[in-house]
Scaffold this motif. Structure first.
Motif, PDB file in Angstrom:
ATOM      1  N   SER A 166       0.838  -1.194   0.000  1.00 17.57           N
ATOM      2  CA  SER A 166       0.000   0.000   0.000  1.00 17.57           C
ATOM      3  C   SER A 166       0.876   1.248   0.000  1.00 17.57           C
ATOM      4  O   SER A 166       2.084   1.187   0.231  1.00 17.57           O
ATOM      5  CB  SER A 166      -0.919  -0.009   1.228  1.00 17.57           C
ATOM      6  OG  SER A 166      -1.819  -1.091   1.157  1.00 17.57           O
ATOM      7  N   PHE A 167       0.257   2.381  -0.234  1.00 21.39           N
ATOM      8  CA  PHE A 167       1.027   3.620  -0.328  1.00 21.39           C
ATOM      9  C   PHE A 167       0.136   4.809  -0.017  1.00 21.39           C
ATOM     10  O   PHE A 167      -1.073   4.767  -0.208  1.00 21.39           O
ATOM     11  CB  PHE A 167       1.635   3.777  -1.719  1.00 21.39           C
ATOM     12  CG  PHE A 167       0.672   3.477  -2.834  1.00 21.39           C
ATOM     13  CD1 PHE A 167      -0.159   4.464  -3.333  1.00 21.39           C
ATOM     14  CD2 PHE A 167       0.583   2.201  -3.365  1.00 21.39           C
ATOM     15  CE1 PHE A 167      -1.063   4.184  -4.351  1.00 21.39           C
ATOM     16  CE2 PHE A 167      -0.334   1.912  -4.385  1.00 21.39           C
ATOM     17  CZ  PHE A 167      -1.147   2.907  -4.881  1.00 21.39           C
ATOM     18  N   GLY A 168       0.751   5.870   0.481  1.00 21.71           N
ATOM     19  CA  GLY A 168       0.020   7.101   0.771  1.00 21.71           C
ATOM     20  C   GLY A 168      -0.276   7.877  -0.492  1.00 21.71           C
ATOM     21  O   GLY A 168       0.264   7.584  -1.565  1.00 21.71           O
ATOM     22  N   PRO A 169      -1.116   8.888  -0.386  1.00 20.46           N
ATOM     23  CA  PRO A 169      -1.542   9.646  -1.572  1.00 20.46           C
ATOM     24  C   PRO A 169      -0.462  10.553  -2.129  1.00 20.46           C
ATOM     25  O   PRO A 169       0.047  11.425  -1.459  1.00 20.46           O
ATOM     26  CB  PRO A 169      -2.727  10.467  -1.060  1.00 20.46           C
ATOM     27  CG  PRO A 169      -2.491  10.592   0.406  1.00 20.46           C
ATOM     28  CD  PRO A 169      -1.787   9.349   0.833  1.00 20.46           C
ATOM     29  N   SER A 170      -0.080  10.328  -3.386  1.00 20.07           N
ATOM     30  CA  SER A 170       0.835  11.199  -4.143  1.00 20.07           C
ATOM     31  C   SER A 170       1.977  11.742  -3.307  1.00 20.07           C
ATOM     32  O   SER A 170       2.113  12.948  -3.170  1.00 20.07           O
ATOM     33  CB  SER A 170       0.126  12.393  -4.742  1.00 20.07           C
ATOM     34  OG  SER A 170      -1.135  12.204  -5.096  1.00 20.07           O
ATOM     35  N   ASP A 171       2.782  10.888  -2.755  1.00 25.71           N
ATOM     36  CA  ASP A 171       3.950  11.314  -1.965  1.00 25.71           C
ATOM     37  C   ASP A 171       3.551  12.065  -0.704  1.00 25.71           C
ATOM     38  O   ASP A 171       4.377  12.749  -0.114  1.00 25.71           O
ATOM     39  CB  ASP A 171       4.886  12.205  -2.794  1.00 25.71           C
ATOM     40  CG  ASP A 171       5.410  11.476  -4.010  1.00 25.71           C
ATOM     41  OD1 ASP A 171       5.519  12.123  -5.058  1.00 25.71           O
ATOM     42  OD2 ASP A 171       5.690  10.279  -3.922  1.00 25.71           O
ATOM     43  N   GLY A 172       2.302  11.967  -0.286  1.00 22.55           N
ATOM     44  CA  GLY A 172       1.852  12.731   0.871  1.00 22.55           C
ATOM     45  C   GLY A 172       1.895  11.980   2.180  1.00 22.55           C
ATOM     46  O   GLY A 172       1.511  12.499   3.212  1.00 22.55           O
ATOM     47  N   GLY A 173       2.357  10.743   2.175  1.00 22.84           N
ATOM     48  CA  GLY A 173       2.358   9.960   3.403  1.00 22.84           C
ATOM     49  C   GLY A 173       0.966   9.468   3.742  1.00 22.84           C
ATOM     50  O   GLY A 173      -0.035   9.985   3.260  1.00 22.84           O
ATOM     51  N   PHE A 174       0.888   8.441   4.580  1.00 26.03           N
ATOM     52  CA  PHE A 174      -0.416   7.934   5.004  1.00 26.03           C
ATOM     53  C   PHE A 174      -1.105   8.978   5.880  1.00 26.03           C
ATOM     54  O   PHE A 174      -0.541   9.452   6.858  1.00 26.03           O
ATOM     55  CB  PHE A 174      -0.247   6.622   5.765  1.00 26.03           C
ATOM     56  CG  PHE A 174       0.147   5.473   4.891  1.00 26.03           C
ATOM     57  CD1 PHE A 174      -0.818   4.664   4.304  1.00 26.03           C
ATOM     58  CD2 PHE A 174       1.484   5.213   4.620  1.00 26.03           C
ATOM     59  CE1 PHE A 174      -0.462   3.595   3.480  1.00 26.03           C
ATOM     60  CE2 PHE A 174       1.851   4.149   3.798  1.00 26.03           C
ATOM     61  CZ  PHE A 174       0.885   3.348   3.228  1.00 26.03           C
ATOM     62  N   ALA A 175      -2.336   9.318   5.519  1.00 18.86           N
ATOM     63  CA  ALA A 175      -3.012  10.431   6.187  1.00 18.86           C
ATOM     64  C   ALA A 175      -4.344  10.052   6.813  1.00 18.86           C
ATOM     65  O   ALA A 175      -4.890  10.818   7.596  1.00 18.86           O
ATOM     66  CB  ALA A 175      -3.235  11.580   5.194  1.00 18.86           C
ATOM     67  N   THR A 176      -4.898   8.907   6.475  1.00 21.10           N
ATOM     68  CA  THR A 176      -6.208   8.527   6.988  1.00 21.10           C
ATOM     69  C   THR A 176      -6.144   8.157   8.462  1.00 21.10           C
ATOM     70  O   THR A 176      -5.095   7.746   8.963  1.00 21.10           O
ATOM     71  CB  THR A 176      -6.778   7.343   6.169  1.00 21.10           C
ATOM     72  OG1 THR A 176      -8.142   7.148   6.489  1.00 21.10           O
ATOM     73  CG2 THR A 176      -6.005   6.064   6.450  1.00 21.10           C
ATOM     74  N   SER A 177      -7.248   8.303   9.174  1.00 18.66           N
ATOM     75  CA  SER A 177      -7.333   7.933  10.587  1.00 18.66           C
ATOM     76  C   SER A 177      -8.208   6.689  10.721  1.00 18.66           C
ATOM     77  O   SER A 177      -9.302   6.634  10.155  1.00 18.66           O
ATOM     78  CB  SER A 177      -7.921   9.081  11.414  1.00 18.66           C
ATOM     79  OG  SER A 177      -7.093  10.228  11.333  1.00 18.66           O
ATOM     80  N   PRO A 178      -7.751   5.668  11.456  1.00 19.96           N
ATOM     81  CA  PRO A 178      -8.493   4.407  11.554  1.00 19.96           C
ATOM     82  C   PRO A 178      -9.856   4.573  12.214  1.00 19.96           C
ATOM     83  O   PRO A 178     -10.031   5.394  13.113  1.00 19.96           O
ATOM     84  CB  PRO A 178      -7.570   3.512  12.386  1.00 19.96           C
ATOM     85  CG  PRO A 178      -6.641   4.446  13.093  1.00 19.96           C
ATOM     86  CD  PRO A 178      -6.498   5.637  12.212  1.00 19.96           C
ATOM     87  N   LEU A 179     -10.821   3.774  11.751  1.00 17.94           N
ATOM     88  CA  LEU A 179     -12.192   3.832  12.244  1.00 17.94           C
ATOM     89  C   LEU A 179     -12.570   2.510  12.900  1.00 17.94           C
ATOM     90  O   LEU A 179     -12.381   1.437  12.316  1.00 17.94           O
ATOM     91  CB  LEU A 179     -13.152   4.106  11.083  1.00 17.94           C
ATOM     92  CG  LEU A 179     -14.651   4.030  11.395  1.00 17.94           C
ATOM     93  CD1 LEU A 179     -15.073   5.177  12.316  1.00 17.94           C
ATOM     94  CD2 LEU A 179     -15.478   4.039  10.107  1.00 17.94           C
ATOM     95  N   ILE A 180     -13.114   2.569  14.116  1.00 20.58           N
ATOM     96  CA  ILE A 180     -13.595   1.376  14.804  1.00 20.58           C
ATOM     97  C   ILE A 180     -15.055   1.137  14.433  1.00 20.58           C
ATOM     98  O   ILE A 180     -15.880   2.050  14.469  1.00 20.58           O
ATOM     99  CB  ILE A 180     -13.460   1.530  16.327  1.00 20.58           C
ATOM    100  CG1 ILE A 180     -11.986   1.568  16.715  1.00 20.58           C
ATOM    101  CG2 ILE A 180     -14.165   0.396  17.059  1.00 20.58           C
ATOM    102  CD1 ILE A 180     -11.736   1.926  18.157  1.00 20.58           C
ATOM    103  N   GLU A 181     -15.357  -0.105  14.072  1.00 22.02           N
ATOM    104  CA  GLU A 181     -16.713  -0.509  13.740  1.00 22.02           C
ATOM    105  C   GLU A 181     -16.959  -1.864  14.393  1.00 22.02           C
ATOM    106  O   GLU A 181     -16.543  -2.912  13.873  1.00 22.02           O
ATOM    107  CB  GLU A 181     -16.905  -0.584  12.220  1.00 22.02           C
ATOM    108  CG  GLU A 181     -18.234  -1.139  11.759  1.00 22.02           C
ATOM    109  CD  GLU A 181     -19.423  -0.271  12.124  1.00 22.02           C
ATOM    110  OE1 GLU A 181     -20.569  -0.763  12.071  1.00 22.02           O
ATOM    111  OE2 GLU A 181     -19.230   0.922  12.460  1.00 22.02           O
ATOM    112  N   GLY A 182     -17.597  -1.852  15.564  1.00 19.14           N
ATOM    113  CA  GLY A 182     -17.793  -3.098  16.289  1.00 19.14           C
ATOM    114  C   GLY A 182     -16.464  -3.696  16.698  1.00 19.14           C
ATOM    115  O   GLY A 182     -15.647  -3.055  17.355  1.00 19.14           O
TER     116      GLY A 182
END
Length: 365
Positions: A166-182
């Motif tokens: 996997s890879f972050g967006p366009s050289d921007g590094g991983f930016a998403t925050s994890p989501l808990i679902e159950g």
């Protein structure tokens, strides 16, 4: 990657934004609704339940209860059980740090990885997620881990980039925050067959992985529509809703933005509307979900180029939406996109809602 270059001061901006709200809410920290345990708060909508906040500020600003130097980074703060969690880079290393929320005293810190470096700004881009005494964090280079809130002891971890290609967006590094679902932990990882992933939150075991979208800068949200649970991601290809049980795609809304900067979190307006927005002359769209067999469709209610959320997620209250159209703070009608008022002077700022007020921070801090 271009987008971060306009505001290297986003470090202080994102790390300190809303601390006054968090500290105020800690007065009754035993109540989970007063906490801020993840990106954009309990419901990922930027709305705090805190009350009794100071409405009139002295010229010098609100009283500073504590301040500590950290380092570089673009993530936010998560607060739970009297502790504040944040990520930052200092020199060659990236850290997850735990502070006593009332005093700023350091409880512990964990080295996550080497510093993610980018010409437009170094450091991690994600906000930790806290639940039941466990902290889940994603570093700028893709180190994904669960640690104990009490002492920072590692429970499990993955190298998302190495293990899943996997890879972050366009050289921007991983930016998403994890989501808990159950019992699951959901992540927009990006890449062939691993664009969206679900992990067992207790063990870190991969439960499913689907699609091949490149990742963007946004974080997912969970919604209830027509009796079903949907997880809405905003990838580099656009909005996509998945079933949390197995990753089945319910619907897609193509949405392409320069540099993959689909950054603002999708907004759900019950019972059936979803809002997406981005900058770079793309604009915003209001969708209406319709049931279709065991899936659903998303149709456009309106589209406008006059409400471009470059970074910050907008706030919905009643029939109005408040947010940044590039560098202008605006209020628009949810149903028509009609502009009600506009105010400049904040740059590409961000905002929260608390105690009947918008709390706005400009991109210069």
């Amino acid at each position: 990657m271009k987008p971060l270059s306009s505001s290297r001061t986003l470090l202080a901006f994102m790390l300190l934004f809303g601390v006054g709200i968090f500290l105020s809410s800690m007065r009754s920290s035993a109540n989970p609704t007063d906490e801020w345990p993840q990106w954009l708060g309990p419901n990922r909508d930027g709305i705090s339940t805190a009350t009794g906040l100071l409405k009139s500020w002295p010229e010098s600003g609100p009283k500073i209860l504590w301040r500590i130097p950290l380092g570089e980074g673009y993530g936010g703060i998560a607060v739970a059980q009297g502790r504040a969690l944040a990520m930052f880079s200092q020199g060659p290393d990236e850290f997850l740090i735990c502070l006593e929320a009332a005093t700023g005293k350091e409880a512990w810190r964990v080295r996550m990885d080497s510093t993610y470096k980018d010409t437009n700004g170094n450091g991690p881009r994600s906000t930790p997620t806290i639940e039941n005494g466990v902290v889940y964090a994603l570093g700028g280079r893709g180190q994904f881990m669960a640690v104990q809130l009490k002492d920072g002891k590692k429970i499990w971890g993955h190298d998302v980039r190495r293990e899943f290609n996997s890879f972050g967006p366009s050289d921007g590094g991983f930016a998403t925050s994890p989501l808990i679902e159950g019992e699951k932990l959901l992540l927009e990882a990006g890449g062939a067959g691993h664009a969206f992933m679900a992990f067992d939150k207790k063990t870190g075991k991969v439960l499913w992985h689907v699609e091949s979208d490149s990742s963007a800068f946004s974080s997912p949200v969970a919604i209830n529509f027509n009796g079903t649970r949907q997880i809405i991601f905003f990838s580099a290809l656009g909005g996509v809703a998945l079933a949390p049980e197995n990753g089945k795609v319910y619907w897609r809304m193509p949405w392409i933005t320069s540099y993959n900067v689909n950054a603002a979190t999708p907004l759900f307006i019950p019972p059936d509307r979803v809002f997406l927005s981005s900058g770079y002359d793309v604009g915003a769209v209001m969708l209406r979900l319709r049931p279709q067999g065991d899936a659903s469709t998303a149709e456009e209610l309106w589209r406008s180029k006059s409400f471009q959320n470059i970074w910050a997620t907008s706030i919905v209250r009643g029939e109005f939406m408040y947010g940044f159209d590039k560098v202008t703070l605006k209020c628009i009608n949810l149903n028509t996109a009609e502009e009600k008022w506009a105010q400049r002077g904040f740059g590409t700022g961000a905002l929260l809602f608390a105690d009947g007020h918008l709390i706005v921070l400009g991109d210069k801090g």
